[in-house]
Write an enzyme that holds these catalytic residues in place. Structure first.
Site, PDB file in Angstrom:
ATOM      1  N   ARG A 123     -61.447  22.006 -31.589  1.00 51.39           N
ATOM      2  CA  ARG A 123     -61.985  20.641 -31.521  1.00 51.39           C
ATOM      3  C   ARG A 123     -60.807  19.703 -31.391  1.00 51.39           C
ATOM      4  NH1 ARG A 123     -63.545  15.934 -31.445  1.00 51.39           N
ATOM      5  NH2 ARG A 123     -65.557  15.191 -32.247  1.00 51.39           N
TER       6      ARG A 123
ATOM      7  N   GLU B 250     -71.758  13.201 -25.511  1.00 48.11           N
ATOM      8  CA  GLU B 250     -72.490  14.448 -25.357  1.00 48.11           C
ATOM      9  C   GLU B 250     -72.922  14.614 -23.902  1.00 48.11           C
ATOM     10  OE1 GLU B 250     -72.789  16.655 -27.805  1.00 48.11           O
ATOM     11  OE2 GLU B 250     -71.632  15.311 -29.087  1.00 48.11           O
TER      12      GLU B 250
ATOM     13  N   ARG C 113     -64.535  25.245 -36.442  1.00 44.92           N
ATOM     14  CA  ARG C 113     -63.610  25.054 -35.322  1.00 44.92           C
ATOM     15  C   ARG C 113     -62.247  24.579 -35.835  1.00 44.92           C
ATOM     16  NH1 ARG C 113     -67.474  21.100 -31.856  1.00 44.92           N
ATOM     17  NH2 ARG C 113     -67.329  20.062 -33.882  1.00 44.92           N
TER      18      ARG C 113
END
Length: 343
Positions: free
Chosen positions: A234, A242, A276
């Site tokens: 990330r 998004e 992540r």
């Protein structure tokens, strides 16, 4: 015969030989000596020394080795020739199984990884180079206060989930990774290569699933199969739209253009709630987050990252009204609850 080989052969000859693969005796060794008939202690070291000395006299490789490697007898003879030359020059000689394993890996590093691993397994030697111990009790410092650094293999296009998330792979030949590869994964990689050589693709696929389930993958890099560890990254300090939001597609496409097909340097700082790794990514010396912010494709995630340079790059893009800043009030993913785990 060099100092190292004298040591190895001396160890072998000064003790009763109860393990080994040379002289056609491998098949007769007792099972107590391990999976390949060689103990994981110094027995494998002395046996390898004996086999190299025997090769110098007869030009013959050990019986049974072909069951553990995929290359021909001619290729195997080439390995023993190289090992003999290298050991003749070794100062000081490698003594422990770990030292000999590292020496073999370095000497044969241009050969297929699966063959080197098969050779080491044959002698009961460690399959990977040992990690360098840090006597201070602390890891060496990494730039900008990061916890550690990753140097990745080339990135695949499918690995880019969106404008702020990418999956990367790191070769297990990297010393940091080599120290923590599970034995089951190492063995599955060796067995998979044998299955593929025998065209038993059903077995090879089952073994690869075992590898991927453990967080690793076999990647074909320049026609060479490489065992690699998977990391989901990330990008630190930014938040991309998004996929269904305005500029979500453009942000992903820009990240793809920057990283696909390239090896990356990733500085890891933290881990998020989805497991992540949170990090800074550099591609050919370019700071990826900087490029994304300057192109107006992501927000500075100021709630979690207070770096003033990121804030400035966002303000500059706003002032120029480029990218998502062409809109007077672009939607923020963290405000409308659309931030979800990326696959």
């Amino acid at each position: 015969m060099g100092n190292a080989l004298r040591f190895l052969y001396g160890e072998c000859c000064s003790k009763p030989i109860t393990t080994g693969s040379g002289g056609g005796n491998w098949a007769n060794q007792q099972q107590s000596h391990g999976h390949h008939g060689v103990s994981t202690s110094t027995g494998g070291v002395s046996t390898l020394g004996r086999d190299i000395h025997q090769f110098e006299l007869t030009s013959q490789v050990p019986e049974g080795l072909s069951k553990h490697v995929v290359s021909s007898k001619k290729a195997q003879a080439n390995w023993y020739g190289k090992l003999s030359e290298a050991w003749a020059q070794a100062v000081p000689p490698p003594k422990s199984p770990e030292e000999v394993s590292t020496f073999v890996i370095n000497t044969l590093k241009r050969h297929k990884k699966v063959d080197v691993e098969g050779l080491l397994s044959f002698y009961g030697l460690p399959l990977t180079q040992p990690a360098v111990e840090v006597t201070t009790g602390q890891a060496p410092p990494v730039a900008n206060g990061a916890k550690y650094e990753l140097n990745t293999l080339p990135v695949d296009e499918k690995a880019v989930a969106d404008g702020d998330t990418v999956t990367v792979y790191v070769s297990t030949l990297n010393p940091r990774e080599a120290a923590c590869v599970p034995q089951t994964v190492q063995q599955a990689a060796v067995e998979r290569a044998k299955a593929r050589a025998q065209k038993n693709y059903t077995k090879a696929d089952a073994l690869h699933k075992q590898i991927t389930d453990a967080g690793y993958r076999m990647l074909n890099i320049r026609n060479e199969e490489i065992l690699a560890r998977k990391y989901r990254i990330r990008l630190r300090g930014i938040d991309a739209p998004e996929s269904a939001m305005p500029y979500g597609k453009e942000a992903k496409e820009e990240l793809i253009r920057m990283v696909v097909g390239k090896s990356l340097k990733v500085l890891i700082f933290d881990e998020d709630r989805y497991g992540r790794c949170v990090g800074d990514i550099y591609c050919n010396g370019v700071f990826v987050q900087e490029r994304m912010l300057k192109k107006g494709l992501v927000w500075h995630y100021g709630a979690y990252d207070k770096r003033p340079e990121l804030e400035k790059w966002e303000k500059d893009a706003r002032a120029k009204r480029i990218g998502l800043w062409a809109s007077a009030n672009p939607e923020k993913p963290w405000e409308i609850g659309m931030e979800e785990e990326s696959s």
